[in-house]
Scaffold this motif. Structure first.
Motif, mmCIF file in Angstrom:
data_model
loop_
_atom_site.group_PDB
_atom_site.id
_atom_site.type_symbol
_atom_site.label_atom_id
_atom_site.label_comp_id
_atom_site.label_asym_id
_atom_site.label_seq_id
_atom_site.Cartn_x
_atom_site.Cartn_y
_atom_site.Cartn_z
ATOM 1 N N LEU A 1 -8.456 7.902 -5.700
ATOM 2 C CA LEU A 1 -8.672 6.558 -5.131
ATOM 3 C C LEU A 1 -8.695 5.521 -6.243
ATOM 4 O O LEU A 1 -7.981 4.500 -6.180
ATOM 5 C CB LEU A 1 -9.992 6.542 -4.357
ATOM 6 N N GLU A 2 -9.492 5.770 -7.266
ATOM 7 C CA GLU A 2 -9.603 4.817 -8.363
ATOM 8 C C GLU A 2 -8.300 4.693 -9.139
ATOM 9 O O GLU A 2 -7.923 3.597 -9.569
ATOM 10 C CB GLU A 2 -10.758 5.224 -9.275
ATOM 11 N N SER A 3 -7.581 5.811 -9.295
ATOM 12 C CA SER A 3 -6.297 5.770 -9.991
ATOM 13 C C SER A 3 -5.267 4.964 -9.221
ATOM 14 O O SER A 3 -4.441 4.253 -9.810
ATOM 15 C CB SER A 3 -5.780 7.198 -10.207
ATOM 16 N N ALA A 4 -5.309 5.077 -7.892
ATOM 17 C CA ALA A 4 -4.353 4.340 -7.058
ATOM 18 C C ALA A 4 -4.508 2.838 -7.246
ATOM 19 O O ALA A 4 -3.522 2.103 -7.394
ATOM 20 C CB ALA A 4 -4.546 4.721 -5.588
ATOM 21 N N PHE A 5 -5.750 2.364 -7.253
ATOM 22 C CA PHE A 5 -5.971 0.923 -7.394
ATOM 23 C C PHE A 5 -5.823 0.452 -8.840
ATOM 24 O O PHE A 5 -5.556 -0.728 -9.084
ATOM 25 C CB PHE A 5 -7.343 0.547 -6.831
ATOM 26 N N ALA A 6 -5.964 1.366 -9.790
ATOM 27 C CA ALA A 6 -5.771 1.006 -11.195
ATOM 28 C C ALA A 6 -4.299 0.986 -11.590
ATOM 29 O O ALA A 6 -3.943 0.420 -12.629
ATOM 30 C CB ALA A 6 -6.526 1.990 -12.092
ATOM 31 N N SER A 7 -3.440 1.569 -10.763
ATOM 32 C CA SER A 7 -2.009 1.634 -11.064
ATOM 33 C C SER A 7 -1.366 0.249 -10.978
ATOM 34 O O SER A 7 -1.948 -0.696 -10.452
ATOM 35 C CB SER A 7 -1.310 2.579 -10.086
ATOM 36 N N VAL B 1 0.840 -1.210 0.000
ATOM 37 C CA VAL B 1 0.000 0.000 0.000
ATOM 38 C C VAL B 1 0.870 1.252 0.000
ATOM 39 O O VAL B 1 0.546 2.252 -0.656
ATOM 40 C CB VAL B 1 -0.961 -0.003 1.210
ATOM 41 N N LYS B 2 1.987 1.199 0.710
ATOM 42 C CA LYS B 2 2.906 2.345 0.735
ATOM 43 C C LYS B 2 3.401 2.715 -0.655
ATOM 44 O O LYS B 2 3.712 3.884 -0.926
ATOM 45 C CB LYS B 2 4.106 2.033 1.634
ATOM 46 N N ALA B 3 3.474 1.748 -1.552
ATOM 47 C CA ALA B 3 3.979 1.991 -2.913
ATOM 48 C C ALA B 3 2.906 2.516 -3.856
ATOM 49 O O ALA B 3 3.225 2.941 -4.973
ATOM 50 C CB ALA B 3 4.574 0.695 -3.475
ATOM 51 N N MET B 4 1.657 2.513 -3.419
ATOM 52 C CA MET B 4 0.572 2.970 -4.283
ATOM 53 C C MET B 4 0.559 4.496 -4.374
ATOM 54 O O MET B 4 0.726 5.183 -3.363
ATOM 55 C CB MET B 4 -0.774 2.464 -3.763
ATOM 56 N N PRO B 5 0.362 5.051 -5.559
ATOM 57 C CA PRO B 5 0.326 6.519 -5.703
ATOM 58 C C PRO B 5 -0.960 7.107 -5.136
ATOM 59 O O PRO B 5 -2.024 6.491 -5.207
ATOM 60 C CB PRO B 5 0.390 6.717 -7.219
ATOM 61 N N GLY B 6 -0.850 8.292 -4.560
ATOM 62 C CA GLY B 6 -2.040 9.032 -4.143
ATOM 63 C C GLY B 6 -2.624 8.671 -2.801
ATOM 64 O O GLY B 6 -3.641 9.247 -2.400
ATOM 65 N N VAL B 7 -2.003 7.731 -2.070
ATOM 66 C CA VAL B 7 -2.517 7.379 -0.743
ATOM 67 C C VAL B 7 -2.079 8.454 0.248
ATOM 68 O O VAL B 7 -0.892 8.649 0.486
ATOM 69 C CB VAL B 7 -2.020 5.993 -0.287
ATOM 70 N N ALA B 8 -3.050 9.152 0.846
ATOM 71 C CA ALA B 8 -2.744 10.270 1.748
ATOM 72 C C ALA B 8 -2.812 9.883 3.218
ATOM 73 O O ALA B 8 -2.591 10.723 4.092
ATOM 74 C CB ALA B 8 -3.706 11.422 1.483
ATOM 75 N N GLY B 9 -3.091 8.616 3.498
ATOM 76 C CA GLY B 9 -3.133 8.118 4.865
ATOM 77 C C GLY B 9 -3.616 6.681 4.868
ATOM 78 O O GLY B 9 -4.454 6.296 4.031
ATOM 79 N N TYR B 10 -3.057 5.869 5.764
ATOM 80 C CA TYR B 10 -3.423 4.444 5.806
ATOM 81 C C TYR B 10 -3.267 3.927 7.224
ATOM 82 O O TYR B 10 -2.199 4.027 7.827
ATOM 83 C CB TYR B 10 -2.535 3.650 4.850
ATOM 84 N N LYS B 11 -4.365 3.374 7.764
ATOM 85 C CA LYS B 11 -4.345 2.816 9.111
ATOM 86 C C LYS B 11 -4.964 1.433 9.096
ATOM 87 O O LYS B 11 -6.017 1.206 8.496
ATOM 88 C CB LYS B 11 -5.109 3.719 10.075
ATOM 89 N N GLN B 12 -4.293 0.491 9.746
ATOM 90 C CA GLN B 12 -4.812 -0.849 9.948
ATOM 91 C C GLN B 12 -5.341 -0.950 11.375
ATOM 92 O O GLN B 12 -4.727 -0.429 12.308
ATOM 93 C CB GLN B 12 -3.719 -1.898 9.749
ATOM 94 N N ASN B 13 -6.470 -1.627 11.556
ATOM 95 C CA ASN B 13 -7.054 -1.818 12.880
ATOM 96 C C ASN B 13 -7.283 -3.307 13.116
ATOM 97 O O ASN B 13 -8.081 -3.938 12.410
ATOM 98 C CB ASN B 13 -8.379 -1.061 12.999
ATOM 99 N N TYR B 14 -6.568 -3.859 14.105
ATOM 100 C CA TYR B 14 -6.623 -5.284 14.410
ATOM 101 C C TYR B 14 -7.674 -5.555 15.478
ATOM 102 O O TYR B 14 -7.723 -4.863 16.499
ATOM 103 C CB TYR B 14 -5.258 -5.775 14.875
ATOM 104 N N VAL B 15 -8.499 -6.572 15.273
ATOM 105 C CA VAL B 15 -9.579 -6.885 16.208
ATOM 106 C C VAL B 15 -9.020 -7.551 17.462
ATOM 107 O O VAL B 15 -8.330 -8.569 17.388
ATOM 108 C CB VAL B 15 -10.630 -7.796 15.550
ATOM 109 N N LEU B 16 -9.322 -6.958 18.627
ATOM 110 C CA LEU B 16 -8.914 -7.519 19.910
ATOM 111 C C LEU B 16 -10.059 -8.274 20.580
ATOM 112 O O LEU B 16 -9.871 -9.352 21.123
ATOM 113 C CB LEU B 16 -8.433 -6.403 20.845
#
Length: 228
Positions: free
Chosen positions: A194-200, A148-163
């Motif tokens: 968003l769409e461009s990031a996933f189409a890359s 995900v870090k390599a995808m263009p246009g991502v302005a923030g990314y958070k993972q949330n793990y279920v406890l």
């Protein structure tokens, strides 16, 4: 920090605008008084389309995500006294038709860029039936985060793990009752980026990896309101 998340479905008696208004203007100030609460956001669903990806999604209907931050699980559990729960529940019946509750451990992979307006997408993840939770979390944390870090246009990314999983506040439930393995928060400049990031090329590589360990991704565009 620990996040207590409510996955909300509006009451059938209300339209979307009435649901959002009550949640923001009436319930927000009530929940803001929860003891030991450090931060509180409401995320109002404004779009339930599977934008940018072609992937199986659940049939779960969602109209909002609440996020309540606490220092740890102990302080979170202390906060929900019988009086607090009763006060919240009394108002919830006025605008909520159903709610799932999960406790999450957040992992900020890409800090959110706060210097410009952004859109936020929240996604509910369910692992593949042949993948155990340890493998899912390892692939998500160690491999997927880097893609995900390599995808263009991502302005923030958070993972949330279920406890912890709860249907009611006072009892835990098993995986079959509430089959959510993780919650994603992604920020973009707009839906086009968003769409461009996933189409890359990087986006296609990311989704190819997703298919090796995730069975469902259920996405929503949300409008966030900071309450506390």
């Amino acid at each position: 920090m620990i996040v207590r998340m409510g996955i909300l479905r509006k009451s059938e008696k209300l339209n979307s605008e009435e649901f959002r208004k009550h949640w923001l203007e009436v319930h927000g100030p009530i929940a803001a008084k929860i003891p030991e609460l450090q931060r509180y956001q409401q995320n109002h669903v404004i779009d339930s389309e599977q934008l940018g990806i072609n992937f199986p999604r659940s049939s779960l209907s969602v109209h909002g995500f609440s996020q309540l931050w606490f220092d740890d699980l102990s302080s979170m559990k202390r906060s929900f006294t019988a009086d607090t729960v009763n006060t919240l529940a009394k108002d919830e019946q006025n605008f909520i038709g159903g709610m799932q509750l999960i406790s999450l451990k957040p992992n900020e992979v890409i800090p959110v860029a706060n210097d410009k307006p952004l859109i936020k997408r929240m996604s509910l993840l369910k692992r593949r039936s042949d993948i155990d939770i340890e493998t899912f979390e390892r692939e998500w944390a160690e491999v997927h985060s880097q893609l995900v870090k390599a995808m263009p246009g991502v302005a923030g990314y958070k993972q949330n793990y279920v406890l912890e999983r709860d249907i009611e506040r006072d009892r835990s439930v098993n995986y079959e009752d509430e089959s959510i393995d993780g919650v994603v928060e992604l920020w973009f400049q707009d839906t086009k980026s968003l769409e461009s990031a996933f189409a890359s090329e990087a986006g296609q590589k990311t989704m190819a990896h997703v298919r090796t360990f995730i069975g469902e991704i259920t996405t929503f565009i949300v409008q966030t309101h900071q309450i506390v």
